[in-house]
Design a protein around this motif. Structure first.
Motif: not given
Length: 136
Positions: A72-86, A89-95, A117-123
């Motif tokens: 859901e975190f990635v989906a919200r960022v995707a909508v706000r940023a106007g990008v696809e979810e994959p 996910r890269d954006v979230v990792g960079a930030v 715990r499910d945020y682990r792959d991004m964090v």
């Protein structure tokens, strides 16, 4: 870390312009503000450059942490940023990596413990020793 450096780091990590990086950062920070408790959001905001504090400003909607998972975190960022979810996910990792570099005193660790715990792959990549960009 100053504002320009923060933006440049995210731009480099995402392969975008500085202007686009600002949009991606704001989308991620706004979503993060929804996910963290108000106190943790304020602690984080105090360590970031002034222009990045606005998306973290508490609102009635963000005073209490909303419970949502990494997808859901990635989906919200995707909508706000106007990008696809994959890409989101890269954006979230960079930030996240850039936040880790910008804050001191264990603030990033305090942020991470509020995430499920499910945020682990991004964090975890943000916490890895090789996540830091080499400075010129």
């Amino acid at each position: 870390m100053n504002y320009d450096t923060f933006v440049d780091q995210v731009a480099q990590r995402t392969g975008t312009s500085s202007q686009r990086a600002v949009e991606l950062i704001r989308a991620t920070l706004r979503t993060l503000a929804e996910r963290l408790t108000g106190g943790e959001v304020m602690d984080l905001a105090l360590q970031l450059p002034e222009p990045l504090r606005l998306p973290l400003r508490p609102t009635p909607d963000t005073e209490a942490a909303q419970r949502f998972g990494a997808a859901e975190f990635v989906a919200r960022v995707a909508v706000r940023a106007g990008v696809e979810e994959p890409a989101a996910r890269d954006v979230v990792g960079a930030v996240f990596t850039t936040i880790r570099e910008a804050v001191t005193g264990g603030e990033f660790d305090e942020l991470v413990v509020q995430l499920p715990r499910d945020y682990r792959d991004m964090v975890e990549p943000a916490m890895a020793p090789g996540a830091t960009l080499r400075r010129r």
